[in-house]
Design a protein around this motif. Structure first.
Motif, PDB file in Angstrom:
ATOM      1  N   LEU A  62       0.818  -1.206   0.000  1.00 13.97           N
ATOM      2  CA  LEU A  62       0.000   0.000   0.000  1.00 13.97           C
ATOM      3  C   LEU A  62       0.856   1.263   0.000  1.00 13.97           C
ATOM      4  N   VAL A  63       1.845   1.324   0.897  1.00 13.35           N
ATOM      5  CA  VAL A  63       2.613   2.573   0.998  1.00 13.35           C
ATOM      6  C   VAL A  63       3.501   2.785  -0.222  1.00 13.35           C
ATOM      7  N   LEU A  64       3.909   1.697  -0.895  1.00 11.58           N
ATOM      8  CA  LEU A  64       4.780   1.864  -2.062  1.00 11.58           C
ATOM      9  C   LEU A  64       4.096   2.646  -3.178  1.00 11.58           C
ATOM     10  N   SER A  65       2.776   2.577  -3.264  1.00 11.09           N
ATOM     11  CA  SER A  65       2.077   3.290  -4.328  1.00 11.09           C
ATOM     12  C   SER A  65       1.800   4.745  -3.978  1.00 11.09           C
ATOM     13  N   HIS A  66       2.156   5.162  -2.754  1.00 13.17           N
ATOM     14  CA  HIS A  66       1.910   6.532  -2.305  1.00 13.17           C
ATOM     15  C   HIS A  66       3.235   7.244  -2.040  1.00 13.17           C
ATOM     16  N   PRO A  67       3.277   8.555  -2.202  1.00 16.12           N
ATOM     17  CA  PRO A  67       4.526   9.283  -1.942  1.00 16.12           C
ATOM     18  C   PRO A  67       4.815   9.373  -0.449  1.00 16.12           C
ATOM     19  N   PRO A  68       6.088   9.531  -0.073  1.00 14.06           N
ATOM     20  CA  PRO A  68       6.420   9.769   1.332  1.00 14.06           C
ATOM     21  C   PRO A  68       5.759  11.046   1.843  1.00 14.06           C
ATOM     22  N   VAL A 124       4.644  17.135   3.458  1.00 10.91           N
ATOM     23  CA  VAL A 124       3.812  17.103   2.257  1.00 10.91           C
ATOM     24  C   VAL A 124       2.349  17.197   2.679  1.00 10.91           C
ATOM     25  N   ILE A 125       1.576  18.021   1.978  1.00 11.14           N
ATOM     26  CA  ILE A 125       0.155  18.179   2.280  1.00 11.14           C
ATOM     27  C   ILE A 125      -0.630  17.309   1.309  1.00 11.14           C
ATOM     28  N   GLY A 351      15.290  -1.920  -6.809  1.00  9.03           N
ATOM     29  CA  GLY A 351      14.609  -0.647  -6.599  1.00  9.03           C
ATOM     30  C   GLY A 351      13.198  -0.752  -6.070  1.00  9.03           C
ATOM     31  N   LEU A 352      12.876  -1.841  -5.381  1.00  4.02           N
ATOM     32  CA  LEU A 352      11.504  -2.064  -4.929  1.00  4.02           C
ATOM     33  C   LEU A 352      11.126  -1.219  -3.718  1.00  4.02           C
ATOM     34  N   GLY A 353      12.045  -0.403  -3.222  1.00  3.82           N
ATOM     35  CA  GLY A 353      11.702   0.489  -2.122  1.00  3.82           C
ATOM     36  C   GLY A 353      11.310   1.886  -2.581  1.00  3.82           C
ATOM     37  N   GLN A 354      11.420   2.151  -3.878  1.00  5.78           N
ATOM     38  CA  GLN A 354      11.135   3.495  -4.369  1.00  5.78           C
ATOM     39  C   GLN A 354       9.649   3.823  -4.239  1.00  5.78           C
ATOM     40  N   ARG A 355       9.367   5.076  -3.887  1.00  3.87           N
ATOM     41  CA  ARG A 355       7.997   5.562  -3.742  1.00  3.87           C
ATOM     42  C   ARG A 355       7.865   6.919  -4.423  1.00  3.87           C
ATOM     43  N   ALA A 455       0.220   8.829   7.921  1.00  5.19           N
ATOM     44  CA  ALA A 455      -0.101   9.106   6.524  1.00  5.19           C
ATOM     45  C   ALA A 455      -0.001  10.589   6.255  1.00  5.19           C
ATOM     46  N   PRO A 456       0.154  11.000   5.001  1.00  2.00           N
ATOM     47  CA  PRO A 456       0.112  12.416   4.665  1.00  2.00           C
ATOM     48  C   PRO A 456      -1.188  13.038   5.144  1.00  2.00           C
ATOM     49  N   PRO A 457      -1.161  14.279   5.572  1.00  2.34           N
ATOM     50  CA  PRO A 457      -2.286  14.899   6.266  1.00  2.34           C
ATOM     51  C   PRO A 457      -3.407  15.351   5.348  1.00  2.34           C
TER      52      PRO A 457
END
Length: 514
Positions: A62-68, A124-125, A351-355, A455-457
């Motif tokens: 789940l988190v991999l498909s979202h930006p940090p 990040v907002i 590179g499977l940790g990239q987001r 999670a991002p706000p």
């Protein structure tokens, strides 16, 4: 007359399922099963139990498909003090906002990291509640990922536009997740796409799809789904966009002025320049890469940062060591054994940790093809390192085979190597499953975004600021390995802790050659 006071963002705690805007990262079935086996290995099951291991694995997808949740900027502290860089960055970003004429300006919070002394963090907002427009621009997946991390859309990344698009048109931007959209298409794309925000066209459609490939700004993002400043052309000599773990790597290696340091897989040169800056531009940093134009990029980055101690060469690092005097170069590779005080091997990896990464189209054969190359590079690195020297091995992937299993192999193959503590140690311990002891796992540093419960706000209230003073690096030992999963609290932890967790997947090991 003064304009409206910009709103300030905040960081609000969400469970992983609450942060989901996009589906879990798409993997080929055999890759999915391979990774699931990694994260449900017997050692980990014994440590945390099957339910928790499964939760972590699904959380990772789940988190991999979202930006940090944070944009990380490394300050060139060899050129200016951190506070001066922070002040100038805030001023530059504020001026850019004013020039953009955005009616919903948001104050940019720039925070210090308490344990990494040259890092600035920008929360990040997002995800923000936005309504897509009727006019759609489709971009490639790589371009879409860049937009989710604050970039505008540049012409080469555009795949399809409305038939009569012209400068000034309001458009919505969608990312083509599977790469199925036909270039130049004018009809609405019905394939797998995700909405990444709204913007304003800066080019005519005819210009974008002319025979001569267009360059330059194609769509200026005015309402990105995840709001973070664009750093295109922002203080290029003072700030460098870099993921937090990539900055930590340089500090873990710990180069000192006057030393001779090797960066074995150096392009594009971010870590190379960081090492040279930590050495106060005193000593020698040699950077190698196999691709000629990437080597030129290393040189350009070093020149922009006024780092004269960097020398870059186009060379295959697996062949960078030789004992044959006839093959030795006068000032470049290959080198004789024991030539370097410190060696950084930021190895090529899956590179499977990239987001963010919404789809990974690679086969299992491709995913598992990196381990032999990494071992060849490690073999050269150990030979090139002098006795008493330090070797740091790192990757931006999440597999055991490329991380903890490589450490276990290196310790077994080279008795001269031993693991040593890392400073700063802001990630978690290594992942069980490679036969390493709990004490050895504590000495490793794995950044595991799946363990983040932040999670991002969505809120627009102001976040509590971090300290205005960067404390000195701690001398405390790494945190102990816990068999318990961090509880999902309803209170937000400090922002620095959130930034340490909510980053890309990354791995660091530090060896001493005895």
């Amino acid at each position: 007359m003064r304009g409206p006071v910009p709103k300030k963002p905040t960081a609000v705690l969400h469970r992983p399922e609450e942060m989901s805007v996009f589906p879990r990262v798409s993997l080929r079935p055999e890759v999915y099963e391979h990774l699931r086996h990694v994260f449900l290995n017997q050692e980990l099951l014994a440590a945390v139990g099957r339910a928790e291991a499964e939760r972590r694995f699904q959380g990772l997808l789940l988190v991999l498909s979202h930006p940090p949740g944070f944009t990380c900027v490394r300050a060139s502290t060899h050129l200016a003090p951190l506070e001066e860089v922070r002040r100038r960055l805030a001023q530059e970003l504020q001026q850019r906002q004013q020039r953009s004429g955005s009616p919903a300006a948001v104050a940019v919070e720039i925070l210090l990291h308490p344990r990494v002394p040259d890092v600035l963090l920008l929360p990040v907002i997002g995800p923000r509640s936005l309504v897509p427009l009727r006019s759609e621009v489709v971009v490639g997946a790589q371009c879409g990922s860049a937009v989710l991390r604050g970039a505008n859309v540049f012409a080469p990344g555009i795949v399809a536009t409305p038939k009569f698009m012209k400068p000034g048109d309001a458009v919505s931007v969608f990312s083509d997740v599977d790469g199925r959209c036909t270039r130049g298409c004018t009809k609405p794309f019905q394939g797998n796409k995700v909405f990444v925000g709204n913007g304003v066209s800066e080019m005519h459609r005819a210009t974008i799809f002319a025979q001569e490939p267009a360059k330059g700004l194609g769509v200026r993002m005015t309402e990105p789904l995840y709001q973070s400043p664009s750093f295109d052309g922002v203080l290029p000599d003072l700030v460098f966009l870099q993921n937090l773990p990539s900055v930590v790597v340089g500090h873990v290696l710990g180069p000192r002025p006057g030393e001779r340091v090797l960066d074995m897989c150096a392009a594009p040169g971010g870590k190379t320049c960081h090492l040279a800056g930590l050495m106060k531009n005193q000593g020698e940093v040699l950077a190698l890469d196999r691709i000629k134009n990437k080597v030129e990029l290393i040189r350009q980055n070093a020149a922009a940062l006024r780092l004269t101690c960097v020398r870059a060469f186009c060379f295959n690092s697996t062949q960078a060591v030789t004992s044959d005097p006839a093959l030795l170069a006068t000032d470049g590779p290959p080198f004789p054994p024991s030539s370097f005080d410190r060696v950084l091997l930021d190895a090529p990896c899956s590179g499977l940790g990239q987001r963010p990464s919404m789809t990974v189209g690679w086969s299992l054969k491709e995913i598992t093809s990196y381990s032999p190359l990494q071992r060849k590079l490690l073999h050269a690195a150990v030979q090139l390192l002098r006795p008493g020297g330090v070797l740091v091995y790192s990757t931006c992937t999440v597999t055991l085979a490329e991380n903890e299993e490589q450490v276990a192999w290196a310790l077994d193959t080279y008795p001269c190597l031993s693991l040593v503590p890392q400073e700063p140690h802001v990630g978690g311990p290594g992942l069980p499953g490679a036969g390493l002891t709990p004490d050895q796992l504590k000495l490793l540093q794995r950044f595991s975004p799946e363990l983040s419960n932040v999670a991002p706000p969505l809120s627009t209230e102001a976040p509590p600021p971090l300290s205005n003073e960067a404390p000195p690096l701690s001398t405390e030992a790494p945190p102990p390995l816990s068999n318990e999963a961090p509880p999902l609290s309803t209170e937000a932890p400090p922002l620095s802790h959130q930034a340490d967790r909510d980053t890309i997947g990354f791995f660091i090991a530090k060896f001493l050659k005895n």
